[in-house]
Scaffold this motif. Structure first.
Motif, PDB file in Angstrom:
ATOM      1  N   ILE A 799       4.698  -5.009 -22.348  1.00 36.71           N
ATOM      2  CA  ILE A 799       4.265  -4.790 -20.966  1.00 36.71           C
ATOM      3  C   ILE A 799       5.370  -5.225 -20.010  1.00 36.71           C
ATOM      4  O   ILE A 799       5.822  -6.362 -20.066  1.00 36.71           O
ATOM      5  CB  ILE A 799       2.974  -5.565 -20.646  1.00 36.71           C
ATOM      6  CG1 ILE A 799       1.883  -5.205 -21.661  1.00 36.71           C
ATOM      7  CG2 ILE A 799       2.518  -5.287 -19.231  1.00 36.71           C
ATOM      8  CD1 ILE A 799       0.547  -5.857 -21.383  1.00 36.71           C
ATOM      9  N   SER A 824       3.027  -0.155 -19.195  1.00 32.82           N
ATOM     10  CA  SER A 824       2.721  -0.498 -20.569  1.00 32.82           C
ATOM     11  C   SER A 824       2.396   0.745 -21.385  1.00 32.82           C
ATOM     12  O   SER A 824       1.661   1.605 -20.910  1.00 32.82           O
ATOM     13  CB  SER A 824       1.514  -1.441 -20.597  1.00 32.82           C
ATOM     14  OG  SER A 824       0.999  -1.531 -21.904  1.00 32.82           O
ATOM     15  N   MET A 830      -2.608  -3.527 -21.208  1.00 37.05           N
ATOM     16  CA  MET A 830      -2.378  -3.694 -19.777  1.00 37.05           C
ATOM     17  C   MET A 830      -3.657  -4.165 -19.089  1.00 37.05           C
ATOM     18  O   MET A 830      -3.622  -5.094 -18.269  1.00 37.05           O
ATOM     19  CB  MET A 830      -1.895  -2.379 -19.171  1.00 37.05           C
ATOM     20  CG  MET A 830      -1.559  -2.476 -17.702  1.00 37.05           C
ATOM     21  SD  MET A 830      -0.909  -0.931 -17.043  1.00 37.05           S
ATOM     22  CE  MET A 830      -2.437  -0.054 -16.686  1.00 37.05           C
TER      23      MET A 830
END
Ligand code: ADP
Ligand code: ZN
Ligand code: ZN
Length: 861
Positions: A799, A824, A830
């Motif tokens: 991420i 992400s 996420m």
């Protein structure tokens, strides 16, 4: 009956609330209940019925000590949200990290059925205060100014003589302001009670009734298609008429009717003499016509209970006067096949401008309706013109419900009930129509699926296209995404076989796409030695069209007269006091306006910073463009279409009709002129400013520019004569400009995908924008700093977190703005991180309302 129910309330808290169910009351899951919440009464949706007593959250007290509040009233006996819509709501809450109660509120347009009301009454303490003031002439020590104290006593006086008084009435009578009332409540001088309740709405509809005796006088002819009185075609495309006015009302009933009046009478006669007024609105007849006929005594208006079964506006059997092309038939076949299989399927209908997508949509929906099933057509905000509504009424009679932003709350609720009762099995509308409560949903169509008006820019920040896909999945229905310029996301999904790709590669009747000529405006400057708004070439082409009596559209995607006011002495510009953006000069309305918050100021005659008189108005908006064109072509009849000239849907249609009928030679405007319209006389489209977005720090700038250029170019050459586009640009080499000029969607798409892949942007990554805002700069800085350090500590596999950084528009509507962008490859990870971030923000007492989480953000500014 279970003892408790969990209720989703429209408050900014990610939780549901448990209430006790009083004996004898039977709330339903998916139905509304009225409950006490803090000092108010709120209506919410029951999400679960159960027997589990609520737990106390604070560890000290024992669970048995909680005093649980009771439901005040069950508003519905049966669910207003069926199982599927409840499930869809939960999906939205989860996917977009939105409070479930706020999601349900968005899904249900029923606010008109609930009346908010707060009442005040005087307390013993209040009577005492009043009494003491009367004795001594002045009250005890108070933080209030003498004026405020006077108002307080006016309120006490007013309440002392009454049982209890509604807030509006109290405020009207005493001119007390809310903070003062709050203070009085805190001092316990007065008591506040929320008495909000369900409103008993007797749902009635207005019906137009043809007064039979008069129709003979009106002289209706039998039409030649066999059905007496049915107009052969209610809405011939060429007869769209702007500004046609009815004859003055006359008491002479035998006086000849004009064409609009005849149309109305004929439709009524054909439909058995009684038709809901709402259904008549879909006809191409000015709204005033009905009133005129009522005054002339030919038609009467009556109220009927909502579910009256009087005759309906009859649909025409075959709405299409042309043969479908092979490609249209193939598309229709594929969609029909998918619908018949009764399984979820997604199709991307990629049809170039003028390829006849609308006819395919309508034909598919007609088939679905004939099979006794339901469909939804979503259109962009601007796409739902009265002409489109008229087409829909023509094809579907009053089986269609049209949901647009012009409806009142009550009208919206009415439509909702019609749909729910199964009376309208075809729904067309903007974004929120995706929540229409139909059963046996077979087909959802999203027209212009790339349009940004499908994204809601307030909580819940859902994207109606993506919700449409999810809804179809849950219903086992077919979703069709249609566009000449599909979004990268959807086209990518089609290439990955998540959607079936259906193409309409040619314009109807083999009309050619317009030739596009690019004008490099930097070179134009060098050759003319002057900053030009309209290039020599564009001027020459316009002149040629005007001489041939052909029509022209000119796009400048910026409203107002001048976008910037600059001081030549100190170099500063006039900025909005609430936002970090320039104010725009509006010449005709003699004002400066902020296009972000609406703030208005006087036109300055000197610089606000240094007092110099050398203030200059710089740049060109659509208002100035219109003026320039008037100067260059004084004989031409020029209209303008932008948010300043269009106040309602009718203005919009008025301008387009004028062009369609030949009452205008030229139409100037913002992106409003670019989309969807089908006007055959336009052979030249000039693009004066459509590449401004390319200078913005937004990864979708190229995509938006390509789409806008393609759409506006698509307005040219839709009739017999071929079209041409003159495209002025400062970004001549930019691939968005180049590919648009070559009508090369696939080329643009390949190139843009590369860029997205390198930069980890959608469709390769999920993104979210987290915005921290506050009117206090300090708070915005502190909070974003704290969350920044928190993100830092929790570096996550895969991420990417960018920020905190000042948002591109650093101040907006008084708020200072900082943001993070998350990217992400895994949406799930996420969302997990975002959820943890919200918990952290709550723990740090950052108000939830100051943190905006925007999943799949479209607007990153
Ligand atoms: P799109 O939405 O794909 O740009 P439209 O659906 O607006 O195109 O269709 C463009 C025009 O072509 C409309 O006036 C429509 O009535 C007409 N049309 C659609 N299909 C056909 C056809 N098969 N033959 C002739 N005209 C057609
Ligand atoms: Zn100055
Ligand atoms: Zn502003």
């Amino acid at each position: 009956m279970p003892l408790f129910c969990d209720v989703a309330l429209a408050v900014p808290l990610e939780m549901v609330f448990t209430y006790a169910i009083p004996p004898g009351m039977e709330p339903a899951v998916g139905g509304r209940v009225l409950v006490p919440f803090r000092q108010q009464r709120l209506s919410g949706i029951v999400v679960e019925l159960h027997d589990r007593p609520p737990q106390v959250l604070t560890s000290q007290r024992t669970a048995s000590q909680v005093k649980i509040k009771k439901v005040i009233e069950a508003l519905d006996l049966s669910p207003v949200l069926d199982e599927q819509l409840l499930k869809l709501g939960k999906w939205i809450a989860n996917y977009y990290l939105a409070p479930i109660g706020e999601v349900f509120r968005t899904m249900l347009p029923l606010s008109a059925e609930f009346k908010r009301s707060v009442e005040y009454r005087i307390t013993d303490a209040g009577r005492m205060a009043l009494h003491l003031a009367g004795m001594s002439g002045s009250p005890a020590r108070s933080k209030r100014t003498p004026e405020q104290q006077l108002v307080e006593f006016r309120v006490l006086d007013y309440l002392a003589e009454r049982e209890s008084v509604q807030e509006e009435r109290l405020r009207g009578a005493t001119r007390v302001v809310k903070p003062l009332l709050n203070g009085m409540v805190r001092k316990k001088w007065i008591a506040r009670e929320d008495v909000s309740a369900a409103r008993d709405v007797a749902r009635m509809v207005k019906v137009a009734v043809l007064l039979a005796a008069e129709t003979g006088v009106a002289g209706i002819n039998e039409s030649d298609d066999g059905a007496p009185g049915v107009p052969a075609r209610l809405v011939p495309a060429t007869s769209l008429r702007a500004g046609s006015r009815d004859a003055r009302p006359s008491t002479d009933k035998t006086k000849k009717l004009n064409e609009n009046q005849r149309t109305l009478i004929e439709v009524l006669a054909a439909s058995g003499g009684r038709v809901p007024v709402e259904a008549l609105r879909g006809l191409d007849v000015p709204r005033t016509t009905l009133g005129t006929l009522v005054r002339r005594g030919l038609i009467e208006l009556a109220d009927e209970p909502q579910d009256f079964t009087a005759s309906k506006l009859k649909p025409r059997q075959s709405p299409f006067e042309f043969e479908f092309s092979a490609a249209q038939n193939e598309a229709l076949g594929k969609i029909g096949e998918a619908v018949a299989s009764r399984k979820f399927a997604g199709l991307l209908l990629h049809g170039i401008t003028g390829s006849g997508k609308t006819a395919v949509y309508l034909a598919c929906m007609r088939q679905v309706l004939d099979a006794g099933r339901s469909s939804i057509l979503l259109v962009p905000e601007i796409g739902l013109t009265p002409a489109v509504a008229a087409d829909l009424h023509q094809v579907f009679g009053d089986e269609v419900a049209i949901l647009h932003s012009g409806l009142s709350d009550a009208e919206r609720a009415e439509q909702w009930h019609r749909i729910r009762r199964g009376e309208a099995r075809v729904v067309a509308g903007t974004r929120s129509a995706v929540f229409a409560p139909m059963s046996d949903l077979a087909l959802v169509i999203v027209d212009e699926e790339q349009d940004s008006s499908y994204k809601q820019e307030e909580t819940p920040r859902y994207h109606a296209r993506d919700v449409a896909v999810m809804r179809a999945k849950m219903a086992g229905a077919v979703v069709v995404l249609g566009s000449a310029t599909p979004s990268l996301e959807s086209y990518y999904n089609a290439k990955k076989n998540k959607y079936a790709l259906v193409e309409l590669p040619d314009r109807v009747e083999k009309r050619p796409l317009p030739e596009v000529e690019i004008i490099d405006m930097r070179q134009e400057f060098q050759e003319t030695g002057q900053e030009q708004v309209i290039s020599r070439k564009l001027a020459e082409e316009i002149r040629a069209r005007l001489e041939k009596k052909e029509q022209v559209m000119v796009l400048l995607n910026r409203r107002g007269y001048s976008p910037v006011v600059l001081c030549r002495a100190c170099g500063k510009t006039l900025q909005c006091k609430n936002c970090a953006v320039s104010m725009t000069h509006h010449k005709r309305e003699r004002k400066m306006e902020c296009h972000y918050c609406g703030h208005v100021e006087h036109i300055p005659d000197k610089c606000a910073h240094c007092g110099s008189e050398y203030v200059y108005f710089v740049g060109t908006g659509s208002e100035k463009l219109e003026e320039l064109l008037h100067g260059m072509f004084p004989q031409a009849r020029i209209g303008r279409l932008d948010r300043d000239t269009v106040r309602g849907r009718e203005d919009f249609e008025h301008a387009l009709n004028a062009l369609n009928e030949g009452a205008l030679d030229m139409l100037v405007g913002t992106q409003m002129i670019a989309k969807g319209h089908d006007i055959h006389g336009v052979t030249l489209v000039g693009v004066v400013g459509a590449d401004m977005a390319l200078g913005l720090p937004d990864f979708r700038a190229a995509e938006r520019t390509f789409q806008l250029l393609t759409q506006v170019g698509g307005r040219a050459g839709r009739g017999q004569s071929p079209g041409k586009v003159v495209l002025q640009t400062y970004f001549q080499e930019h691939y968005a400009v180049q590919f648009a000029a070559r009508h090369d969607f696939a080329g643009f798409y390949e190139k843009e995908l590369q860029f997205r892949a390198w930069m980890h942007y959608p469709p390769y990554s999920a993104i979210a924008n987290v915005l921290i805002r506050s009117e206090k700069l300090d708070d915005a800085l502190t909070w974003s700093g704290e969350l920044g350090r928190w993100f830092e500590k929790r570096r996550h596999e895969g991420i990417r977190v960018l920020g905190p950084a000042a948002a591109p528009i650093t101040r907006l509507k008084r708020d200072y703005r900082y943001h993070f962008i998350l990217k992400s490859p895994s949406r799930e990870k996420m969302n997990t991180l975002l959820r943890a971030m919200l918990a952290e923000a709550a723990a740090r007492k950052i108000p939830r309302t100051q943190v905006t989480v925007d999943v799949d953000a479209v607007w990153l500014m």
